[in-house]
Design a protein around this motif. Structure first.
Motif, PDB file in Angstrom:
ATOM      1  N   SER A 260      -7.442   4.463   4.179  1.00 36.26           N
ATOM      2  CA  SER A 260      -6.607   4.119   3.029  1.00 36.26           C
ATOM      3  C   SER A 260      -7.508   4.276   1.808  1.00 36.26           C
ATOM      4  CB  SER A 260      -6.024   2.707   3.142  1.00 36.26           C
ATOM      5  OG  SER A 260      -7.003   1.789   3.517  1.00 36.26           O
ATOM      6  N   PRO A 460       2.222  -5.606  -3.959  1.00 31.84           N
ATOM      7  CA  PRO A 460       1.456  -4.452  -3.457  1.00 31.84           C
ATOM      8  C   PRO A 460       0.688  -3.748  -4.553  1.00 31.84           C
ATOM      9  CG  PRO A 460       3.777  -3.895  -3.634  1.00 31.84           C
ATOM     10  CD  PRO A 460       3.674  -5.366  -3.917  1.00 31.84           C
ATOM     11  N   GLY A 470      -1.680   4.331   0.538  1.00 35.02           N
ATOM     12  CA  GLY A 470      -1.828   3.037   1.208  1.00 35.02           C
ATOM     13  C   GLY A 470      -1.690   1.964   0.133  1.00 35.02           C
ATOM     14  N   ARG A 471      -1.364   0.762   0.549  1.00 37.44           N
ATOM     15  CA  ARG A 471      -1.205  -0.334  -0.407  1.00 37.44           C
ATOM     16  C   ARG A 471      -2.052  -1.511   0.040  1.00 37.44           C
ATOM     17  NH1 ARG A 471       0.258   3.193  -2.869  1.00 37.44           N
ATOM     18  NH2 ARG A 471       2.182   3.594  -3.988  1.00 37.44           N
ATOM     19  N   GLU A 472      -2.757  -2.122  -0.922  1.00 34.62           N
ATOM     20  CA  GLU A 472      -3.475  -3.359  -0.635  1.00 34.62           C
ATOM     21  C   GLU A 472      -2.628  -4.520  -1.140  1.00 34.62           C
ATOM     22  OE1 GLU A 472      -7.570  -2.354  -2.282  1.00 34.62           O
ATOM     23  OE2 GLU A 472      -7.963  -2.626  -0.146  1.00 34.62           O
ATOM     24  N   GLN A 475       1.849  -8.447   2.006  1.00 35.74           N
ATOM     25  CA  GLN A 475       1.997  -8.128   3.440  1.00 35.74           C
ATOM     26  C   GLN A 475       1.475  -6.725   3.727  1.00 35.74           C
ATOM     27  OE1 GLN A 475       3.213 -10.078   6.042  1.00 35.74           O
ATOM     28  NE2 GLN A 475       2.662  -8.306   7.324  1.00 35.74           N
ATOM     29  N   TRP A 476       1.601  -5.826   2.724  1.00 31.02           N
ATOM     30  CA  TRP A 476       1.175  -4.429   2.898  1.00 31.02           C
ATOM     31  C   TRP A 476      -0.321  -4.375   3.172  1.00 31.02           C
ATOM     32  CZ3 TRP A 476       4.207  -6.561  -0.774  1.00 31.02           C
ATOM     33  CH2 TRP A 476       5.551  -6.201  -0.762  1.00 31.02           C
ATOM     34  N   ASP A 479      -0.865  -5.156   6.787  1.00 35.04           N
ATOM     35  CA  ASP A 479      -0.411  -4.045   7.645  1.00 35.04           C
ATOM     36  C   ASP A 479      -1.442  -2.923   7.709  1.00 35.04           C
ATOM     37  OD1 ASP A 479       1.904  -5.394   8.187  1.00 35.04           O
ATOM     38  OD2 ASP A 479       3.121  -4.338   6.705  1.00 35.04           O
ATOM     39  N   ASN A 480      -2.264  -2.785   6.649  1.00 30.11           N
ATOM     40  CA  ASN A 480      -3.333  -1.774   6.641  1.00 30.11           C
ATOM     41  C   ASN A 480      -4.265  -1.904   7.839  1.00 30.11           C
ATOM     42  OD1 ASN A 480      -3.281  -0.041   4.475  1.00 30.11           O
ATOM     43  ND2 ASN A 480      -4.114  -1.562   3.054  1.00 30.11           N
TER      44      ASN A 480
END
Ligand code: NAD
Ligand code: BTL
Length: 505
Positions: A260, A460, A470-472, A475-476, A479-480
Motif C-alpha cells: 500500500s 479514510p 490503499g487507504r489508511e 476501518q480501511w 483492512d490493510n
C-alpha cells in the motif's frame, strides 16, 4: 521542558531488546533549527533486516500464534491501550525529541503526540471489535452449503515511513498492523527516527511480546530496500515520495507481494468570490504553511476567483508577515525550520527555478533575516505562474504556495485536476451546492469543504493517481493488514451426486 543536552543513545529494537547494528555504523542526528549535531542513530543494513524479519516471523508463529497472531483481538487491544497510556505520560518528552529532530514547532509536535495516542486507542477498539466480526456468514444460493468469512492477519509486515510526522506516520501503520495480529518491522526515515526508537522503549516497558514490533533505523537504500525485497515479509506499507514508492512497487512485484502506497501530492485549494476573505486566508495559510509546508496533502496550489484575487493576495501577504518564525522551542512559533539542509536546498532551488521561469515571488522566498543559523525559509507566495512551470507541477514539500486565478467553476476544476497527483483538494465557498459539485469533480482521495487539512483517525486517508493507493485510518486502515478467507462447508448428509457411483457388480 528544557532541551536535553544529549538525546538518548539507542540501538536497533529487535526481538524485544536493543542491539548494536551489525556493521557498527551510526548516522548523525542534526537539530535543523540550530544545525548542531545532537546525537546519533544506528544505521541498519541487510544483516540487521534479516534479524528483525526473523524476530517478527518467530513472534508471528510462536506457540501456534496463541499469544499474538491468533489471540483474541481483546488481548492485543490491551497492549495497544498500554502503549497509548505511555505515550500520554511521555507526551512532553516525546514532543521535545520530535521538535529537536524535525524542526517543527513544539506545540505542533505535542498535538502530534496526542494524535499518536488517539490512534493507538482507536485501533485497540477495532482489535476488540474484530473478534465479533469473525465467522460472518455469507448468504449462498444453495442450501447444501454454508459459508463464512475469517479475517486473518497478513503475516509479517514491513512498514517504511517518512520524516514529516515521524511518530504519527509510523503509528498510522504500527497501530492497525498490530491490531490485526500482524508482526512488524518498522523502518522510519533516517532524517527523523528519534521518537520511533522511543516507541521501542515503550514496547519494552509495557511488555509487548518480543518480536511483535521491531524498529530498525538507517538509510533507505541500506535498510529500507532489503526490507522491501525480503522474501519473508508478507506485505509492505509505505509512506513517502512517489519516486521511492515506484521502486518499492517494482521490488514487491517480483514476489507478488502486496503493497500500500501513501505518496506525494500537489493539492489544490479553490476559493470562490463569495467568501469571508480573512477566514479563507487563514485556511490557505494552514493548508500550506503548517509544518513548514512539509505535509503530503498541503494545498500548495491556490486557485483564486479573479474577482477577489487582488484583495485576497493583499491579505495573504499581510497574514504571512505576521507568522512567528523562530526556534521551534519558542512559545508561539508557527513556522519552524525545515527538516534538513538537503530539504532546505531543494526548496530554495524550486523558488529560484520559479523565478527563472518567469513567476513572481510576491512574498518570501528567502531565509528570514533574524535567523542566522538553522534551515529556516520564509512563507513564500508565488504568482504569475503558468501550468507548465515546475512550481505548478511538482511537489515542493516546503512553505511555498503558488497562485492562479480562474473565472468559472469549470475552469477551477480543470486547473485543480491538472496534476498527476490525487491526494487531496479543497474548496471554500458559501454556496454549499457548489462545494458538493466540486467535491465530486476533484480527482483525489480527500476533499475538504470550507477548510484545509483537518484529519481524523476515523476517516479514510489516501490518494489516487500518482499519490498512491490503499487507504489508511478508520476501518480501511485495519483492512490493510487483514486477509479475508472464505470457509465453505458442505452440510448435507446426501452424497453430492455429480459422478455416478461405480457399479457394485
Ligand atoms: N500520502 C501520505 O499520506 C503521505 C504522508 C506523509 C508524507 N508523504 C510523502 O512523503 C514524502 C516525504 O518523505 P520522505 O522524503 O521521507 O520520502 P522518501 O521516499 O525519501 O523516504 C521515505 C522512506 O523510504 C525510505 N527509502 C528511501 N529509499 C528507499 C528504497 N530504495 N527502498 C526502501 N525504502 C526507501 C526512506 O529511508 C524513508 O524511510 C513526500 O513526497 C510526501 O508527500 C505522503
Ligand atoms: C495527514 N498528515 C498531515 C498528518 C500527514 C501528511 O503528511
Amino acid at each position: 521542558m528544557a532541551a536535553p543536552s544529549a538525546i538518548p543513545r539507542r540501538g536497533l529494537f529487535i526481538g524485544g531488546g536493543w542491539r548494536e547494528p551489525s556493521l557498527g555504523r551510526r548516522l548523525p542526528v542534526v537539530n535543523p533549527a540550530t544545525e548542531a549535531t545532537i546525537g546519533d542513530i544506528p544505521a541498519a543494513t541487510a544483516e540487521d533486516v534479516e534479524l528483525a524479519v526473523s524476530a517478527a516471523r518467530d513472534a508471528f508463529g510462536r506457540d501456534g500464534g496463541r499469544h499474538w497472531s491468533r489471540a483474541p483481538g481483546a488481548v492485543r487491544a490491551k497492549y495497544l491501550k498500554a502503549i497509548a497510556a505511555k505515550i500520554k505520560d511521555k507526551k512532553s518528552y516525546l514532543a521535545l525529541l520530535e521538535t529537536l529532530d524535525s524542526g517543527k514547532p513544539l506545540d505542533e509536535a505535542a498535538g502530534d503526540m496526542e494524535d499518536v495516542a488517539a490512534c493507538f486507542e482507536y485501533y485497540a477498539d477495532l482489535a476488540e471489535a474484530l473478534d465479533g466480526k469473525q465467522r460472518a456468514p455469507i448468504s449462498l444460493p444453495m442450501e447444501n452449503f454454508e459459508s463464512y468469512i475469517l479475517k486473518e492477519p497478513i503475516g509479517v509486515v514491513g512498514l517504511i515511513t517518512p520524516w514529516n510526522y515521524p511518530l504519527l506516520m509510523a503509528t498510522w501503520k504500527v497501530a492497525p498492523a498490530l491490531a490485526a495480529g500482524c508482526t512488524a518491522v518498522l523502518k522510519p526515515s533516517e532524517l527523523a527516527s528519534l521518537t520511533c526508537l522511543e516507541l521501542g522503549g515503550i514496547c519494552a516497558e509495557i511488555g509487548l511480546p518480543p518480536g511483535v514490533l521491531n524498529i530498525i533505523t538507517g538509510l533507505g537504500t541500506e535498510a529500507g530496500a532489503p526490507l522491501a525485497s525480503h522474501p519473508h515479509v508478507d506485505k509492505i506499507a509505505f509512506t513517502g515520495s512517489t519516486e521511492t514508492g515506484k521502486r518499492i512497487m517494482i521490488t514487491a512485484s517480483q514476489m507478488v507481494k502486496p503493497v500500500s502506497l501513501e505518496l506525494g501530492g500537489k493539492s489544490p485549494l479553490i476559493v470562490f468570490d463569495d467568501v469571508d476573505i480573512d477566514k479563507a486566508v487563514e485556511w490557505a495559510m494552514f493548508g500550506c504553511f503548517a509544518n513548514a509546508g512539509q505535509v503530503c496533502s498541503a494545498t500548495s496550489r491556490l486557485l483564486l476567483h479573479e474577482k477577489i484575487a487582488k484583495r485576497f493576495l493583499d491579505r495573504l501577504v499581510a497574514w504571512a508577515k505576521s507568522i512567528k518564525i523562530s526556534d521551534p522551542l519558542e512559545e508561539g512559533c508557527r513556522l519552524g525550520s525545515v527538516v534538513s539542509e538537503g530539504q532546505y536546498q531543494k526548496i530554495m532551488k524550486f523558488i529560484s527555478t520559479a523565478r527563472c521561469e518567469g513567476a513572481t515571488i510576491l512574498y518570501g522566498g528567502a531565509r528570514p533575516q533574524h535567523l542566522k543559523r538553522g534551515f529556516f525559509i520564509e512563507p513564500t507566495i508565488i504568482t504569475n505562474v503558468s501550468t507548465s512551470m515546475q512550481i505548478w507541477r511538482e511537489e515542493v514539500f516546503g512553505p511555498v504556495i503558488c497562485v492562479k486565478e480562474f473565472r468559472t467553476e469549470r475552469e477551477a476544476v480543470e486547473l485543480a485536476n491538472d496534476t498527476h497527483y490525487g491526494l487531496a483538494g479543497a474548496v471554500i465557498s458559501n454556496d454549499l451546492e457548489r462545494c458538493e459539485r466540486i467535491s465530486k469533480a476533484i480527482q483525489s482521495g480527500i476533499v475538504w469543504i470550507n477548510c484545509s487539512q483537518p484529519c481524523f483517525v476515523q476517516a479514510p486517508w489516501g490518494g489516487n493517481k500518482r499519490s498512491g493507493f490503499g487507504r489508511e485510518l478508520g476501518q480501511w486502515g485495519l483492512d490493510n493488514y487483514l486477509s479475508v478467507k472464505q470457509v465453505t462447508k458442505y452440510c448435507s448428509d446426501e452424497p453430492y451426486g455429480w459422478y455416478r457411483p461405480p457399479s457394485k457388480l
